[in-house]
Design a protein around this motif. Structure first.
Motif: not given
Length: 316
Positions: A1, A98, A101-102, A134
């Motif tokens: 990740m 997802g 993800e940031w 991921e």
């Protein structure tokens, strides 16, 4: 990740910007409408989500789009300008599943206190490959089924109506009109693929972004140049050999490249397999949309382009 690190200076800048906004006013509370006729300030993460927001909000929303066209969302890193914009917004609309993800850490750094709208709520999520860490939460490319897009815009409309009740009727009307366009897109896609014999509906792409599209229109997924839902993965030598063999054995006619990914690997594999590469102006819109102001710069236009390119190549 991938880990996202937000610079301290950017964090301070965003917190200052947020503090200078309407945070202390009653209208800044979640669900409260704006105190004037000013457009609703909305952050949209991806090009697809931004287009949905504009289609439902019209002139009654002010949209800041974070990820620009032909930028890979799987590899995106937020900028200080992103943080500052989020700190000033009333709503943040994300794709979900997802893909961003940031986003959570960026929202925290921005001091954002408004509403985060997850457009994926209610969508039946395809499971990712068990070995694809991921994308363990599922396949995020939900918009490639127009019926999923209808769910996404419905979620957006509900959030807009809650945030700005005075304009709820406008948002509802926009939703009805856009949903009809999504139904037409879906029907047109089904009609286009109905002309292609089932044994010819074989798809090889840059990466595994079209699962919902494949399921909806009953295509056969042969494989992808990048063996993952995430674009950072790479083929091993054995996987490359296996993909070439599978392309050859299934009789797949082409490898379809994508607008936001380099075509070099696809071209090398196509050469080994003896098939053509569909790219350039005919590259598919897998993770992105086209340039603003072009037909492919909208969700509807990009999906129409994808179907036209795929059906033309498979029928040839």
């Amino acid at each position: 990740m991938k880990r996202i690190f937000v610079p301290a200076a950017a964090t301070a800048l965003a917190l200052l910007a947020a503090g200078c906004g309407s945070k202390g006013t009653p209208d800044a509370a979640a669900g409260a409408g704006p105190s004037s006729g000013a457009p609703l300030a909305v952050i949209a993460t991806t090009p697809e989500v931004a287009d949905f927001v504009r289609s439902i909000g019209g002139n009654d929303v002010s949209v800041t789009q974070i990820i620009k066209p032909n930028v890979d969302p799987h590899e995106y890193e937020p900028t200080p300008a992103d943080i500052q914009a989020i700190g000033k917004a009333k709503l943040v609309v994300k794709n979900g599943v997802g893909l961003e993800e940031w986003l959570d850490q960026t929202i925290e750094s921005a001091g954002f206190t408004g509403t985060v709208v997850d457009a994926s709520q209610g969508v039946a999520i395809r499971k990712g490959d068990p070995g694809d860490e991921e994308m363990a939460g599922g396949d995020p490319h939900i918009w490639h089924n127009p019926q999923n897009a209808k769910t996404m815009v419905t979620n957006i409309e509900k959030a807009f109506a809650a945030a700005d009740a005075a304009r709820a009727d406008i948002f509802a009307s926009n939703l009805a009109g856009y949903s009809a366009q999504l139904d037409k897109l879906d029907a047109d896609n089904q009609a286009a693929f109905a002309k292609i014999p089932a044994q010819q509906r074989k798809l090889v792409t840059n990466h595994d972004a079209f699962g919902y599209y494949i399921d909806r229109y009953h295509l056969q997924f042969v494989g992808s140049v990048i063996p993952s839902l995430d674009t950072s993965a790479e083929l091993s030598a054995q996987q490359l050999t296996d993909l070439v063999a599978k392309i050859t054995s299934t009789g797949a006619k082409a490898i379809f490249t994508e607008s936001s990914l380099p075509p070099k690997s696809a071209e090398a594999i196509a050469k080994q397999a003896g098939v053509k590469v569909v790219g350039g102006e005919d590259a598919l819109y897998g993770d992105s949309l086209g340039a603003p102001g072009t037909p492919q710069g909208t969700y509807l236009g990009a999906e129409q382009h994808n179907t036209q390119v795929i059906t033309s190549a498979l029928a040839g």
